[in-house]
Design a protein around this motif. Structure first.
Motif, PDB file in Angstrom:
ATOM      1  N   HIS A  73    -119.803  14.420 -20.724  1.00 34.08           N
ATOM      2  CA  HIS A  73    -120.862  14.182 -21.589  1.00 34.08           C
ATOM      3  C   HIS A  73    -122.209  13.661 -21.326  1.00 34.08           C
ATOM      4  CE1 HIS A  73    -117.823  16.332 -23.936  1.00 34.08           C
ATOM      5  NE2 HIS A  73    -117.042  15.382 -23.924  1.00 34.08           N
ATOM      6  N   CYS A  74    -122.687  13.506 -20.045  1.00 37.72           N
ATOM      7  CA  CYS A  74    -123.713  12.876 -19.759  1.00 37.72           C
ATOM      8  C   CYS A  74    -125.052  13.761 -20.108  1.00 37.72           C
ATOM      9  CB  CYS A  74    -123.743  12.660 -18.334  1.00 37.72           C
ATOM     10  SG  CYS A  74    -124.850  11.411 -17.752  1.00 37.72           S
ATOM     11  N   LEU A  75    -125.953  13.195 -20.708  1.00 38.94           N
ATOM     12  CA  LEU A  75    -127.231  13.974 -21.152  1.00 38.94           C
ATOM     13  C   LEU A  75    -128.226  14.061 -20.019  1.00 38.94           C
ATOM     14  CD1 LEU A  75    -128.356  15.427 -23.621  1.00 38.94           C
ATOM     15  CD2 LEU A  75    -129.598  13.312 -24.189  1.00 38.94           C
ATOM     16  N   ILE A  76    -128.820  15.327 -19.593  1.00 40.91           N
ATOM     17  CA  ILE A  76    -129.837  15.384 -18.628  1.00 40.91           C
ATOM     18  C   ILE A  76    -131.031  16.078 -18.939  1.00 40.91           C
ATOM     19  CG2 ILE A  76    -130.082  17.283 -16.621  1.00 40.91           C
ATOM     20  CD1 ILE A  76    -127.574  16.133 -15.527  1.00 40.91           C
ATOM     21  N   GLY A  77    -132.042  15.502 -18.642  1.00 39.63           N
ATOM     22  CA  GLY A  77    -133.239  16.336 -19.102  1.00 39.63           C
ATOM     23  C   GLY A  77    -133.704  17.541 -18.238  1.00 39.63           C
ATOM     24  N   GLY A  82    -131.849  21.504 -19.689  1.00 41.03           N
ATOM     25  CA  GLY A  82    -131.240  20.249 -20.376  1.00 41.03           C
ATOM     26  C   GLY A  82    -130.255  20.336 -21.341  1.00 41.03           C
ATOM     27  N   GLY A  83    -129.395  19.169 -21.327  1.00 41.97           N
ATOM     28  CA  GLY A  83    -128.178  19.379 -22.179  1.00 41.97           C
ATOM     29  C   GLY A  83    -127.103  18.416 -21.575  1.00 41.97           C
ATOM     30  N   GLU A  84    -126.204  18.439 -22.226  1.00 42.03           N
ATOM     31  CA  GLU A  84    -124.899  17.666 -21.711  1.00 42.03           C
ATOM     32  C   GLU A  84    -124.043  18.195 -20.675  1.00 42.03           C
ATOM     33  OE1 GLU A  84    -122.349  15.256 -24.536  1.00 42.03           O
ATOM     34  OE2 GLU A  84    -123.582  16.224 -26.240  1.00 42.03           O
ATOM     35  N   THR A 116    -132.074   5.076 -18.348  1.00 46.27           N
ATOM     36  CA  THR A 116    -132.139   6.180 -17.626  1.00 46.27           C
ATOM     37  C   THR A 116    -131.972   6.164 -16.102  1.00 46.27           C
ATOM     38  OG1 THR A 116    -134.432   6.023 -17.410  1.00 46.27           O
ATOM     39  CG2 THR A 116    -133.954   7.318 -19.364  1.00 46.27           C
ATOM     40  N   VAL A 146    -133.371  13.600 -14.206  1.00 45.04           N
ATOM     41  CA  VAL A 146    -133.347  12.381 -14.878  1.00 45.04           C
ATOM     42  C   VAL A 146    -132.138  12.453 -15.935  1.00 45.04           C
ATOM     43  CG1 VAL A 146    -134.368  10.549 -16.309  1.00 45.04           C
ATOM     44  CG2 VAL A 146    -135.984  12.120 -14.641  1.00 45.04           C
ATOM     45  N   LEU A 147    -131.181  11.360 -15.784  1.00 37.94           N
ATOM     46  CA  LEU A 147    -129.988  11.456 -16.543  1.00 37.94           C
ATOM     47  C   LEU A 147    -130.411  10.160 -17.704  1.00 37.94           C
ATOM     48  CD1 LEU A 147    -129.111  11.495 -13.483  1.00 37.94           C
ATOM     49  CD2 LEU A 147    -126.997  12.151 -14.414  1.00 37.94           C
ATOM     50  N   THR A 148    -129.694  10.091 -18.709  1.00 38.87           N
ATOM     51  CA  THR A 148    -129.827   9.189 -19.625  1.00 38.87           C
ATOM     52  C   THR A 148    -128.321   8.755 -20.521  1.00 38.87           C
ATOM     53  OG1 THR A 148    -131.051   8.294 -21.505  1.00 38.87           O
ATOM     54  CG2 THR A 148    -130.390  10.488 -21.890  1.00 38.87           C
ATOM     55  N   GLY A 149    -128.331   7.662 -20.812  1.00 36.52           N
ATOM     56  CA  GLY A 149    -126.738   7.471 -21.552  1.00 36.52           C
ATOM     57  C   GLY A 149    -127.217   6.236 -22.437  1.00 36.52           C
ATOM     58  N   ASN A 150    -126.095   6.027 -23.135  1.00 34.63           N
ATOM     59  CA  ASN A 150    -125.999   4.922 -23.956  1.00 34.63           C
ATOM     60  C   ASN A 150    -124.913   4.082 -23.700  1.00 34.63           C
ATOM     61  OD1 ASN A 150    -124.992   3.518 -26.582  1.00 34.63           O
ATOM     62  ND2 ASN A 150    -126.689   4.895 -27.478  1.00 34.63           N
TER      63      ASN A 150
END
Lengths: 457, 433
Positions: free
Chosen positions: A451-455, A223-225, A381, A403-407
């Motif tokens: 810089h996309c956050l991934i679980g 997990g991370g960016e 997500t 699974v990816l998440t963003g803002n």
């Protein structure tokens, strides 16, 4: 009584009630489904439905009555008016529009529901054999559905529009298992009623079954960016979730802070970013001539050169925000009132080739295909069906799906490359306000996000 | 209905007619104000036949042409699965109370008043909050007859109240909310607004989270968003029959923490998913799925049970007249000894998850969950210090529920279909930016 007779009857009476505005939706539909589980055709069915609704606006409040008996129609209209009257102090206004009388035929394609079940079964049998020819396969699921809706829109200002739309959907899922480990992969696609569009997919389906097996031995991402590259299918889901929903005016119009944040003219991405939604883009699953408030479809630039330039509207949100009508009020069936929805949503293609996009990535993740996506508007997500490490500019080992998440306010800004290979995904269905799945399409070329956050683990 | 059954019996060995009719009255508030009052009436009929040993199926809503329905069922039976069951004959059903006539008589003005009471205290506490609220009363009639003399008939009422709020500050969006459902009228709006007020209070400050393994407490809503999709999939008889459930071959084995017990229970009086029988006329029963960590049963309808050489657990479900498949009625997770406060006190650095967004969209079959914390809080030195954002929590239910740190003392209904306490996991992967 059929819906045409019911429509004429209601057209004659809805002008007589003490209401600012009354509209009627009437619909008849047929559908068929085939489901395979494992090696066998598990179920087939055919369904039919008739129904309608009356929506009345009285002193700024809405009354809505839906039914599937076409008896006592006048009484149902009366009930909608009385319900609306119980709402005191509502402030709903509608952007006026000229009355339209039209009858739209949905092209020359044969009705997919009438295609013999045996013919559908033959195509699906072949796909199931393809899946089962893969070693280490545990089971499979194939879902096929088609349908046709004939529907009328009638309002108290003189519109009378008859339209029809057909839809075809196919989903396949191959499940691989080893000990307690289970992995799945599949494809999902649809069309505006053309049964032929789901033929000839043997290679794609074979590949996805093999992917499910490969993932059994794949490691999980940490997990991370990461720098991530999205294929056109997943990038389409991304733009739908990350941005599309917040461009639906009903999320924004009653919220002063959101209206400020989402003011037209604000910058959301780089100059290369252009995002479009439009039912007037022909031939896709989200295409139509008139929306469910009798407004002609348009093509709307939501983002042009990184700047917010447009929004999706119903007649109500358009009046409240004083922005042009876009023809985006849609209802999934007569059981629901129309709300603001997307149609065909996509990122316009840029200049970058896929190879150039990954060539300078030292360590990143390439994500393809989709399981789903969801949004809270600010944060969203979306989940990839396949994932691969990118190492030193090359696609490297297979990973388990991520699974990816963003803002919303940072992720679009972090898109730093837009590919030249636009592709539309026709296999999605959108859910909102309890109305799901609505036929939509979405698409994009390959895109790269920093810089996309991934679980992960 | 009798007419359709009679026509169907002329052409098929066995037949079953299912009739469902409903009337829903939702009152909806948007942007703190009453917006829409709706009334939705719907009736549908579905027919299932066994012809030449194969299942055929057709359904219609609205105008029902008996002859066409029978012809369609015959057409689909040519490709249908061989039936692995017979329709149940006349049996007696347990007494399960699911109808309260008071629901039908709640007047619309009172529903409007309830909606206002859901919104007002929240606006007083947090000016600028934009609320949506809903109050609905529904009534449903269901009738089933089959060619073996089986007959089931019941009426059900449900009442639902709920409120959600959005607070936007700069580009930060906060979502709070709660709701309840019952077969009886719900008038205690304070029970709901208290939950939301507490969420607003805890979310006042933002707190940073490092990316690493840490303890995580799932609230009842958090349990539902993180663990339940994978559990429902694993205990579904269909998933098991296909060999796609990781626990399909582990009946009688200890797979989960020994403190964990989960039942499927459609017999609780006035719970919204309760019923005297399932949608194919099999009597309702309480079915243990997990007992003290041991896998006890899977959920079956008649056909799936027949294929699996098992017995139907009375979990046949067809929604509004759709195709039959096994589905849970209400999942009840047992409680234990630890209070929520004790769990929090126990944590030096960790998270509380109330809503995990997107967790049901990964490899649910394999038990994976991974989602963005839509509503959750940071714990530092035994105290809740603020709301977390842009944070993902990931894991696998077969690891996370194998050894849990603690199970809560009190449970809560979530959405009428699940009742669970808090679950405290000692170490899960957290990624944040």
């Amino acid at each position: 009584m059929n819906i045409r007779e019911a429509g004429h009857l209601l057209a004659g009476i809805i002008t007589k009630f003490a209401a600012e505005y009354i509209e009627v939706h009437l619909e008849e539909s047929e559908a068929s489904h085939l489901t395979y589980r494992g090696k066998e055709l598990e179920s087939t069915d055919k369904t039919s439905a008739v129904g309608g609704n009356v929506r009345a606006l009285v002193k700024g409040g809405w009354g809505f009555v839906s039914f599937n008996s076409l008896d006592n129609l006048e009484q149902k209209a009366q009930q909608a008016v009385e319900q609306a009257r119980l709402i005191s102090g509502g402030d709903v206004r509608l952007n006026p529009f000229r009355p339209i009388v039209d009858r739209v035929r949905d092209g020359l394609l044969p009705n997919p529901v009438d295609t013999p079940l045996a013919e559908k079964k033959q195509v699906l049998d072949e796909y199931n054999e393809v899946i089962w020819s893969t070693p280490k396969l545990q089971t499979s699921v194939i879902g096929y559905s088609d349908g046709i809706r004939r529907y009328s829109y009638i309002n108290s200002t003189g519109s009378f529009i008859e339209q029809e739309r057909a839809d075809v959907m196919l989903r396949t899922m191959a499940v691989a298992a080893d000990g307690g480990e289970v992995q799945q992969a599949g494809i999902s696609l649809g069309s505006r009623g053309d049964f032929n569009s789901i033929k000839g997919l043997h290679n794609q389906i074979r590949e996805s079954a093999q992917n499910a097996v490969n993932m059994l031995s794949a490691p999980q991402a940490k997990g991370g960016e990461y720098t991530v590259v999205l294929d056109p299918i997943l990038a389409g889901v991304f733009i739908h979730e990350a941005f599309g929903h917040l461009s639906e005016a009903d999320h924004v119009y009653e919220n002063p802070q959101l209206r400020q944040i989402m003011a037209l003219g604000k910058t959301f991405g780089s100059r290369q970013l252009n995002v479009v939604d439009g039912a007037a883009v022909p031939g896709l699953r989200g295409s139509y001539k008139y929306d469910d408030e009798g407004i002609p479809a348009t093509k709307t630039y939501l983002i042009r050169e990184g700047v917010l330039t447009g929004r999706l509207h119903s007649r109500e949100t358009s009046a409240k925000m004083n922005e042009p009508l876009s023809g985006n009020a849609r209802a999934i069936s007569y059981r629901y009132p129309p709300i603001v929805r997307m149609t065909n949503t996509y990122i316009e293609p840029g200049q970058v080739s896929f190879n150039d996009m990954i060539s300078d990535i030292k360590e990143g993740i390439y994500v393809k295909n989709w399981y789903g996506g969801t949004t809270s508007m600010e944060m969203f997500t979306f989940s990839a069906g396949e994932a691969y490490m990118i190492r030193n500019g090359r696609i490297a080992e297979t990973l388990r799906p991520v699974v990816l998440t963003g803002n919303l306010f940072t992720t679009l800004m972090n898109i730093d490359a837009i590919g030249n290979d636009l592709d539309m995904n026709q296999g999605g269905g959108c859910g909102k306000g309890g109305q799901s799945p609505l036929p939509v399409s979405n698409g994009s070329p390959h895109i790269r996000i920093q810089h996309c956050l991934i679980g992960g683990k | 209905m009798e007419d359709i059954l009679r026509l169907a019996r002329q052409v098929a060995e066995e037949a079953e007619v299912f009739w469902i009719s409903s009337e829903e009255t939702p009152v909806h508030f948007e942007a703190n104000r009453l917006k829409t009052i709706q009334s939705k009436q719907s009736t549908s009929v579905s027919l299932r036949i066994i012809k030449n040993g194969r299942l055929g199926y057709a359904a219609a809503s609205g105008q029902i042409d008996s002859r066409k329905l029978v012809d369609t069922a015959v057409e689909t039976s040519q490709f249908g699965m061989p039936a692995q069951f017979t329709f149940p004959s006349a049996v007696t059903f347990p007494q399960v109370d699911v109808r309260d006539p008071d629901v039908e008589s709640v007047p619309i003005p009172e529903m409007i008043e309830l909606g206002q009471k859901l919104i007002e205290p929240l606006l007083q506490y947090t000016p600028g909050l934009i609320c949506e609220a809903g109050v609905s009363k529904d009534s449903l009639s269901l009738k089933l007859i089959n060619s073996r003399g089986g007959h089931a008939e019941y009426q059900k009422t449900t009442f639902g109240i709920g409120v959600g709020g959005t607070l936007v500050r700069d580009t930060d969006m906060l979502f709070v909310g709660d709701g309840q459902e019952s077969c009886r009228p719900l008038r205690d709006t304070k029970a709901i607004t208290d939950v939301v007020l507490r969420q607003l209070e805890l979310a006042k400050n933002l707190a940073a989270v490092p990316s690493r393994q840490m303890p995580v407490i799932f609230t009842p809503d958090g349990v539902v968003s993180a663990f339940i999709p994978a559990l429902l999939s694993a205990f579904n008889g269909k998933t098991v029959l296909q060999g796609a459930s990781p626990i399909g071959k582990r009946l009688g084995e200890s797979v989960f923490d020994s403190r964990l017990t989960v039942f499927d229970d459609p017999t609780i009086a006035f719970a919204p998913n309760s019923r005297p029988c399932d949608d194919e006329g099999v009597p309702s029963q309480r079915t243990p799925l997990i007992e003290n960590g041991v896998v006890r049963n899977f959920l079956y309808d008649l056909q799936t049970a027949g294929q699996a050489h098992a017995r139907s657990t009375g979990n046949g479900s067809r929604g509004r007249g759709g195709i039959m498949s096994p589905s849970s009625s209400a999942l009840i997770v047992n409680t234990a000894e630890t209070t929520f406060e004790e769990m929090v006190q126990d944590i030096r650095e960790g998270l509380i998850v109330e809503q995990l967004m997107g967790a049901e969209q990964g490899n649910v079959l394999g038990g994976d969950f991974s989602g963005n914390v839509l509503l959750g809080y940071k714990i530092e030195n035994g105290k809740i210090v603020g709301r977390v954002k842009n944070t993902m929590v990931s894991g696998n239910i077969y690891q996370a529920l194998k050894e849990i740190a603690a199970l809560g003392k009190e449970s809560k209904w979530v959405g009428g279909s699940i009742r669970t306490p808090h679950i405290f996991c000692a170490s899960l992967s957290v990624a944040s930016k």
